[in-house]
Design a protein around this motif. Structure first.
Motif, short mmCIF file in Angstrom:
data_model
loop_
_atom_site.label_atom_id
_atom_site.label_comp_id
_atom_site.label_asym_id
_atom_site.label_seq_id
_atom_site.Cartn_x
_atom_site.Cartn_y
_atom_site.Cartn_z
N TRP A 29 54.83 30.52 -23.53
CA TRP A 29 55.15 29.42 -24.23
C TRP A 29 54.07 28.49 -24.61
O TRP A 29 54.31 27.79 -25.66
CB TRP A 29 55.99 28.44 -23.22
N SER A 30 53.11 28.64 -24.06
CA SER A 30 51.59 27.74 -24.68
C SER A 30 51.13 28.45 -25.89
O SER A 30 50.18 27.98 -26.36
CB SER A 30 50.88 27.65 -23.50
N ASP A 31 51.45 29.55 -26.43
CA ASP A 31 50.78 30.40 -27.44
C ASP A 31 51.48 29.59 -28.77
O ASP A 31 52.51 30.15 -28.87
CB ASP A 31 50.89 31.81 -27.19
N PRO A 32 50.45 29.48 -29.53
CA PRO A 32 51.20 28.93 -30.73
C PRO A 32 51.85 30.06 -31.54
O PRO A 32 52.63 29.53 -32.36
CB PRO A 32 49.70 28.22 -31.50
N ARG A 33 51.18 31.18 -31.64
CA ARG A 33 51.96 32.27 -32.42
C ARG A 33 53.48 32.42 -32.12
O ARG A 33 54.17 32.75 -33.09
CB ARG A 33 51.05 33.59 -32.01
N VAL A 34 53.93 32.21 -30.73
CA VAL A 34 55.23 32.36 -30.47
C VAL A 34 56.04 31.22 -31.29
O VAL A 34 57.40 31.42 -31.85
CB VAL A 34 55.39 32.11 -28.96
N HIS A 35 55.69 30.13 -31.42
CA HIS A 35 56.38 28.80 -32.04
C HIS A 35 56.30 28.91 -33.49
O HIS A 35 57.10 28.33 -33.98
CB HIS A 35 55.91 27.67 -31.24
N GLU A 36 55.39 29.80 -33.82
CA GLU A 36 55.20 29.79 -35.51
C GLU A 36 56.36 30.70 -35.95
O GLU A 36 56.93 30.65 -37.25
CB GLU A 36 54.24 30.59 -35.95
N VAL A 37 57.14 31.77 -35.10
CA VAL A 37 57.94 32.61 -35.47
C VAL A 37 59.55 32.54 -34.77
O VAL A 37 60.29 33.27 -35.55
CB VAL A 37 57.58 33.86 -35.13
N SER A 59 51.11 21.76 -19.34
CA SER A 59 51.55 20.44 -19.63
C SER A 59 52.98 20.27 -19.86
O SER A 59 53.52 19.21 -20.31
CB SER A 59 50.84 19.67 -20.33
N ALA A 60 53.67 21.36 -20.13
CA ALA A 60 55.04 21.64 -20.79
C ALA A 60 56.02 20.93 -19.84
O ALA A 60 55.96 21.05 -18.33
CB ALA A 60 55.62 22.98 -21.02
N SER A 79 60.99 25.21 -30.50
CA SER A 79 59.53 25.66 -31.10
C SER A 79 58.27 24.75 -30.52
O SER A 79 57.36 25.10 -30.90
CB SER A 79 59.52 25.87 -32.36
N ASP A 80 58.83 23.54 -29.58
CA ASP A 80 57.69 22.63 -29.29
C ASP A 80 57.12 23.42 -28.00
O ASP A 80 57.73 23.55 -26.99
CB ASP A 80 58.64 21.40 -28.65
N PRO A 81 55.82 23.66 -28.08
CA PRO A 81 55.14 24.12 -26.69
C PRO A 81 55.08 23.26 -25.55
O PRO A 81 54.84 23.73 -24.43
CB PRO A 81 53.55 24.75 -27.37
N PHE A 82 55.28 22.15 -25.86
CA PHE A 82 55.26 21.13 -24.55
C PHE A 82 56.89 20.78 -23.92
O PHE A 82 56.91 19.95 -23.09
CB PHE A 82 54.77 19.75 -25.05
N GLU A 332 49.07 38.12 -16.17
CA GLU A 332 48.60 38.59 -17.80
C GLU A 332 49.70 38.29 -18.48
O GLU A 332 50.86 38.94 -18.50
CB GLU A 332 48.19 40.03 -18.13
N GLY A 333 49.51 37.38 -19.46
CA GLY A 333 50.79 36.92 -20.54
C GLY A 333 50.81 37.45 -21.56
O GLY A 333 52.16 37.36 -22.30
N SER A 334 49.89 38.29 -22.04
CA SER A 334 49.88 38.77 -23.50
C SER A 334 50.89 39.86 -23.73
O SER A 334 51.60 39.98 -24.84
CB SER A 334 48.48 39.75 -23.86
N GLY A 335 51.51 40.52 -22.68
CA GLY A 335 52.67 41.39 -22.88
C GLY A 335 54.11 40.64 -23.49
O GLY A 335 54.66 41.10 -24.16
N MET A 336 54.21 39.52 -22.62
CA MET A 336 55.43 38.71 -22.96
C MET A 336 55.28 38.07 -24.55
O MET A 336 56.24 38.13 -25.10
CB MET A 336 55.50 37.55 -21.92
N ILE A 337 54.26 37.76 -24.69
CA ILE A 337 54.07 37.35 -26.21
C ILE A 337 54.06 38.28 -27.18
O ILE A 337 55.18 37.97 -27.95
CB ILE A 337 52.53 36.79 -26.13
N ALA A 338 53.58 39.63 -26.98
CA ALA A 338 53.85 40.89 -27.93
C ALA A 338 55.28 41.04 -27.91
O ALA A 338 56.01 41.23 -28.94
CB ALA A 338 53.16 41.83 -27.36
#
Length: 355
Positions: A29-37, A59-60, A79-82, A332-338
């Motif tokens: 959720w804290s990764d901006p790439r997620v909220h871009e798409v 801080s979300a 799409s708000d990361p907070f 590790e959160g990168s797999g969820m982001i992917a």
């Protein structure tokens, strides 16, 4: 950033509350790439999600909603990361389940989140579904006897022709055209049972599913499919087995007759190297570890699990609940982001498998 209304609304389940699922969801959720798409919405127990927020130091804040329509009514931007909109699922019993341990209450919570997310996706309320990992043993302890997510999702969606693909995006494989997918002819079963489960029609069906995803999901006009042999050296002229001649070669012939650019059977130890280097866009493996080990060696934490054959988009991180690392703040959160990025891409293309 794209207009929020144009970004697909994705359901994100928390997985087994005792595992790393809630933590990796918060980290994604804290990764901006997620909220871009996309516009993500969490499904699970809000208090479990709050515990994960506290664990990560995020801080979300968790915003409890009672329906997808509430998002618009409250003026929330998913799409708000907070802000983490959370659709509550399950009973409070799960709050007493111990972290990092197998427990039927956690298995039940994970099950209920998947069921609700799937049904809402089928109904069109979500453009796609991303699942955090669940424990197969906890699922069984709760009375739900499925080998894993894949089989449960297939039953909920009413499909018989389905498969699991591990996928690495193009960003991980610069020589590829659209990333690399590995589909499994057999999945969660014993190794000794694999030869008896294989047949030409089954393998050809997996070639077809891989071809559809790479063509319609990731935009390749002419996907190239490499088909693994079962035995070492592709059987070495039947010195090490005859499944290649009796089963796999006929399957490749069936796929080619259907217009699929399938090649095989090829020795698995070199096929995956050739695929990594861009010669193939997808590979059909004969059993679980034949495909999993090679792909996870390439990029363990950035591989994505995609379920093929469903009428909805579904992805997940390619790792498990990792009880040995759960609730320690080090997941590790990168797999969820992917997984979220892949689901967003497929949803943006309005991709669906159709019978």
């Amino acid at each position: 950033m794209a207009d929020a209304a144009q970004k697909p609304l994705l359901a994100i389940t928390l997985g087994d509350p005792a595992g790393v699922g809630p933590e990796v969801v918060v980290r994604a959720w804290s990764d901006p790439r997620v909220h871009e798409v996309c516009r993500p919405v969490a499904l699970g127990h809000p208090e479990i999600l709050r515990r994960a927020v506290a664990l990560t130091g995020s801080s979300a804040r968790v915003e409890v909603i009672d329906s997808v329509s509430t998002i618009a009514q409250l003026g929330l931007d998913p799409s708000d990361p907070f802000r983490i909109p959370c659709l509550p699922v399950g009973s409070d019993d799960v709050l007493d389940a111990p972290p990092a341990k197998l427990d039927a209450r956690s298995g039940q919570a994970a099950y209920e989140a998947v069921v609700l997310a799937t049904r809402r996706s089928i109904a069109g309320q979500f453009a796609g579904l991303v699942t955090a990992p669940l424990s197969k043993a906890a699922l069984h302890a709760a009375g739900h006897h499925y080998p894993g997510h894949t089989e449960l999702l297939a039953e909920l969606c009413g499909v018989d022709d389905f498969a699991m693909m591990l996928y690495l995006p193009k960003s991980e494989l610069p020589d590829s055209r659209a990333g690399l997918g590995v589909v499994h002819a057999t999945l969660h079963c014993s190794l000794r049972s694999v030869p008896g489960q294989l047949n030409p029609g089954l393998i050809a069906a997996k070639c077809r599913l891989a071809n559809i995803l790479m063509r319609d999901g990731f935009g390749l006009a002419d996907p190239r499919i490499g088909v693994c042999a079962l035995n070492p050296h592709a059987g070495e002229e039947e010195l090490f087995g005859n499944e290649e001649n009796l089963i796999i070669s006929p399957a490749v012939g069936m796929a080619r007759a259907a217009g699929i650019a399938a090649v095989g059977p090829l020795p698995a130890d070199t096929l995956l190297v050739r695929a990594r280097d861009g010669e193939f866009d997808a590979v059909v493996a004969m059993y679980h570890d034949q495909g999993h080990i090679a792909l996870k060696l390439l990029a363990m934490h950035r591989a994505v699990n995609i379920t093929l054959g469903l009428p909805i988009v579904r992805t997940s991180a390619a790792h498990g609940t990792a009880f040995d690392r759960a609730w320690q703040g080090s997941a590790e959160g990168s797999g969820m982001i992917a997984a979220i990025l892949a689901a967003a891409e497929l949803a943006r293309r309005e991709f669906r498998f159709v019978s």
